[in-house]
Design an enzyme around this catalytic site. Structure first.
Site: not given
Length: 363
Positions: A33, A300, A303
């Site tokens: 991600s 978050d 990240h």
């Protein structure tokens, strides 16, 4: 600036330092991600969606588009490369299964082989071999194998292995994967290590005192050390291979440990959360945001924010001396049939993979 930009800047500057010219760099990105630019958006059942667009060619940097982007063509591949990164993906096929759909590294390599065969069909094998051998490659994943696998008791790996044997399992798998990439043409490759994952907000909130989790950080360091040793060995044994290790652990740890030094006021909590419910796991439209995201290291539970990524990129380039034109020293120390349509890069992987690639259930 997401982590893809960190990788793009780093690999581009690395290419200049190695080749001695400011030439356009074609890159093939394999990751999770942190560098997913939208592949998971096209996986309808994925719970690890990443809808960041690719930005094309700006400021002279080649930014590879997402593999699943419908606008991807052979010409774009030849100009920019491809990004196969997938949120929730890991080195191991079993990693991130709770996200339902994601591309593991084996799956990403399978898709890359389809790309190789597609380009061979367009420009011929000899020209394609030259193209892929001159391109740059980035492999940047591994943290999910811990935080969304080994460190979660719902996964079998958490009770099948201990810390040492799990690292060995990862290295055996990664070695096989990098050898497959070499067989497909990857000669100039950078593998990025993982940061202090015990200090991400998710790990802090799961601890008893809100501090970094020491075991997770030690696993990060062990993974990085083993990866560095692996790459040094492969560079010696694989023909014409220049495989380097990018260690960002100290840089990221410095930003987290000394946030004020870099203009942050919070390096423990996520800017995006679901009111007072922690862990929030992901950022959704109903989430609440901090007042000033530029003051937060983390966006978050997992990240970094844009500002943190930008600082990490600059500090990493400075650490490796690339701004002075010096290349870093070496790290211490195949599948789908030919496409049926010349305009459909996706058709090259429509059939079952060969036995060269391990089974990959996701996607």
């Amino acid at each position: 600036m997401n982590f893809l930009v960190v990788l793009t800047i780093f690999v581009t500057v690395l290419g200049i330092a190695i080749d001695g010219c400011n030439c356009k760099t074609v890159q093939f990105i394999f990751g999770d991600s942190l560098s997913d630019v939208g592949n998971n958006k096209y996986l309808s059942r994925s719970l690890a969606q990443a809808s960041l667009p690719w930005y094309g060619d700006i400021t002279g940097l080649s930014r590879p588009p997402a593999f699943l982007d419908p606008s991807l063509t052979e010409d774009i591949i030849l100009q920019n490369g491809v990004n196969y990164a997938s949120g929730g993906g890991g080195i191991l096929n079993e990693t991130g299964s709770l996200f339902i759909q994601r591309f593991s590294l084996y799956k990403q390599i399978e898709l890359f082989q389809g790309t190789v065969e597609l380009i061979q069909a367009k420009i011929g094998k000899a020209a394609a071999d030259k193209f892929f051998q001159e391109s740059k490659y980035v492999v940047a994943l591994g943290s999910n194998d811990f935080i969304n696998n080994f460190l979660m008791p719902v996964y079998r790996d958490s009770y099948t292995y201990n810390d040492q044997t799990f690292i060995e399992y990862l290295m055996e798998t990664l070695q096989a994967q990098l050898k497959i990439l070499h067989g497909l043409g990857a000669r100039q490759l950078m593998v990025f290590g993982i940061g202090p994952m015990g200090c991400i907000p998710l790990q802090r909130v799961l601890s008893t005192n809100g501090n970094c989790q020491d075991r997770a950080n030690k696993l990060s360091l062990s993974f990085n050390q083993a990866s560095s040793k692996l790459l040094a060995g492969l560079t010696k044994t694989l023909p014409n291979a220049s495989y380097r290790f990018g260690d960002a652990y100290d840089v990221v740890n410095d930003v987290i440990t000394n946030p004020q030094k870099f203009g942050f006021s919070n390096s423990k909590d996520p800017c995006c959360s679901f009111y007072n419910i922690r862990p929030a796991l992901t950022c959704v439209p109903a989430s609440t945001l901090c007042k000033d995201r530029s003051k937060y290291v983390f966006w978050d539970e997992y990240h970094p924010t844009d500002k943190a990524n930008e600082i990490i990129a600059k500090e990493l380039i400075k650490k490796l001396g690339l701004l002075d034109g010096g290349a870093p020293s070496p790290a211490p120390a195949a599948i789908a049939p030919s496409p049926k349509s010349a305009h459909s890069p996706k058709s090259a992987h429509a059939h079952s993979p060969t036995s060269a690639i391990a089974p990959s259930p996701e996607g």
